[in-house]
Scaffold this motif. Structure first.
Motif, PDB file in Angstrom:
ATOM      1  N   ASN A 112       0.840  -1.199   0.000  1.00 41.40           N
ATOM      2  CA  ASN A 112       0.000   0.000   0.000  1.00 41.40           C
ATOM      3  C   ASN A 112       0.881   1.257   0.000  1.00 41.40           C
ATOM      4  N   PRO A 113       0.797   2.082  -1.059  1.00 37.89           N
ATOM      5  CA  PRO A 113       1.714   3.224  -1.193  1.00 37.89           C
ATOM      6  C   PRO A 113       1.524   4.295  -0.114  1.00 37.89           C
ATOM      7  N   ARG A 114       0.360   4.263   0.543  1.00 39.81           N
ATOM      8  CA  ARG A 114       0.093   5.300   1.548  1.00 39.81           C
ATOM      9  C   ARG A 114       0.497   4.894   2.968  1.00 39.81           C
ATOM     10  N   MET A 115       0.985   3.672   3.098  1.00 35.05           N
ATOM     11  CA  MET A 115       1.387   3.227   4.437  1.00 35.05           C
ATOM     12  C   MET A 115       2.902   3.196   4.585  1.00 35.05           C
ATOM     13  N   LYS A 116       3.364   3.625   5.764  1.00 33.70           N
ATOM     14  CA  LYS A 116       4.800   3.502   6.047  1.00 33.70           C
ATOM     15  C   LYS A 116       5.132   2.023   6.249  1.00 33.70           C
ATOM     16  N   GLU A 119       4.024   0.514   9.420  1.00 36.19           N
ATOM     17  CA  GLU A 119       2.581   0.236   9.485  1.00 36.19           C
ATOM     18  C   GLU A 119       2.235  -1.023   8.701  1.00 36.19           C
ATOM     19  N   LYS A 156       9.740   5.030   6.316  1.00 37.47           N
ATOM     20  CA  LYS A 156       9.666   5.402   4.898  1.00 37.47           C
ATOM     21  C   LYS A 156       8.453   4.778   4.230  1.00 37.47           C
ATOM     22  N   TYR A 157       8.169   5.250   3.031  1.00 43.02           N
ATOM     23  CA  TYR A 157       7.054   4.730   2.229  1.00 43.02           C
ATOM     24  C   TYR A 157       7.587   3.810   1.124  1.00 43.02           C
ATOM     25  N   HIS A 159       7.457   3.782  -2.055  1.00 41.43           N
ATOM     26  CA  HIS A 159       8.076   4.357  -3.262  1.00 41.43           C
ATOM     27  C   HIS A 159       9.529   4.763  -3.037  1.00 41.43           C
TER      28      HIS A 159
END
Ligand SMILES: Nc1ncnc2c1ncn2[C@@H]1O[C@H](COP(=O)(O)OP(=O)(O)OP(=O)(O)O)[C@@H](O)[C@H]1O
Ligand SMILES: [Mg+2]
Length: 274
Positions: A112-116, A119, A156-157, A159
């Motif tokens: 999931n690109p929106r989760m660190k 997480e 970090k994420y 990406h």
């Protein structure tokens, strides 16, 4: 003397059938059926790697989804440590979901690109109610190091990582809940060849350290040779041959297996694991 864990049966599949029905045509509706699994039986022992090989469309991912119980079977039975999955109660079913984890082919699409990263790794622990905040954080730190990343990476994420690093995160996510069986569906085929060997080596090391069993799906027999104990060759939903790595490579019986072996370019894959 240490118990030989390799002889314990972990997963058994008996006579699995799965058919897809597709409707096509706009004016004249036509129904076609695809037998994605046609009488598939196999077993995986503790600490072993069973490879499933076959060309595109042979039913490998369908098999994986059925074993994870993401897809329902038309027919057939599954046993995990001798227990028929049909007879499990709610708690056992939840436990089973923890014990069988998956590493996906595409490390770009599966995070999931929106989760660190922290997480992403915590999610499975929360779902399965494992530990308090402190012990979860420790587990996350330990796991991120185990897969060759750094503790600071948890903030970090996705990406911000390369493909190989993302696959390390995918592996960490699968392993953090202490599964017994990990289904790896083409885990390196989306990666650069130079990175593939590193990820395969990591999977091997983690298997040894944690006593994991792998169901390793690949269309690439070069990769499978170094990873598997046993190989199942699939073609159009059917098992055409199964046996030890040695017997499949040295004495392939089925014509289809020989074709697959002959199609290996260069025959040698540039990596070695002990
Ligand atoms: N949801 C679906 N609906 C209809 N047909 C499907 C569906 N999923 C898979 N199929 C078909 O079932 C067969 C087996 O597909 P599956 O994805 O299991 O093969 P695979 O061996 O994983 O292939 P690949 O190597 O390309 O990943 C194929 O003919 C495929 O087109
Ligand atoms: Mg597939």
């Amino acid at each position: 003397m240490a118990k030989n864990i390799k002889n314990e049966m972990l997963l058994e599949a008996k006579g699995l059938y799965k058919t897809y029905t597709q409707t096509s045509g706009f004016f004249v509706r036509r129904q076609s059926t695809i037998k994605a699994l046609n009488n598939v039986s196999l077993s995986i022992k503790k600490g072993e790697t069973l490879a499933i090989v076959g060309e595109s469309g042979s039913g490998k991912s369908t098999l994986a989804r059925c074993l994870l119980q993401l897809l329902s079977l038309d027919q057939g039975e599954l046993f995990f440590k001798g227990k028929n999955l049909k007879t499990l109660n709610v708690k056992d079913k939840k436990d089973l979901k923890r014990h069988i984890q998956m590493v996906f082919q595409d490390p770009y699409a599966s995070l999931n690109p929106r989760m660190k990263i922290g997480e992403i790794l915590e999610e499975g622990l929360l779902i399965h109610g494992l530990g308090d905040k402190r012990s979860r954080d420790k587990k996350i730190r330990d796991m991120i190091k185990k897969v060759g990343l750094e503790v600071a990476d948890v903030n970090k994420y996705p990406h911000q990582f390369s493909g190989g690093q993302r696959q390390r995160i995918g592996i960490a996510r699968a392993l953090i809940v202490d599964p017994e069986l990990v289904i790896c569906d083409e885990p390196v085929s989306a990666l650069d060849v130079s990175i593939q060997a590193q990820i395969l080596l990591l999977l091997k090391e983690l298997q040894k350290e944690l006593g994991l069993s792998y169901l390793f799906i690949s269309h690439d027999l070069r990769v499978v040779r170094h990873m598997a104990d046993h190989i199942v060759v699939m073609h159009q939903g059917k098992i055409v041959e199964q046996g030890s790595v040695k017997s499949i490579y040295e004495k392939p019986k089925a014509h289809y297996t020989r074709e697959l072996l002959n199609a290996i370019p260069g025959k040698h894959f540039n990596f070695k694991v002990s």
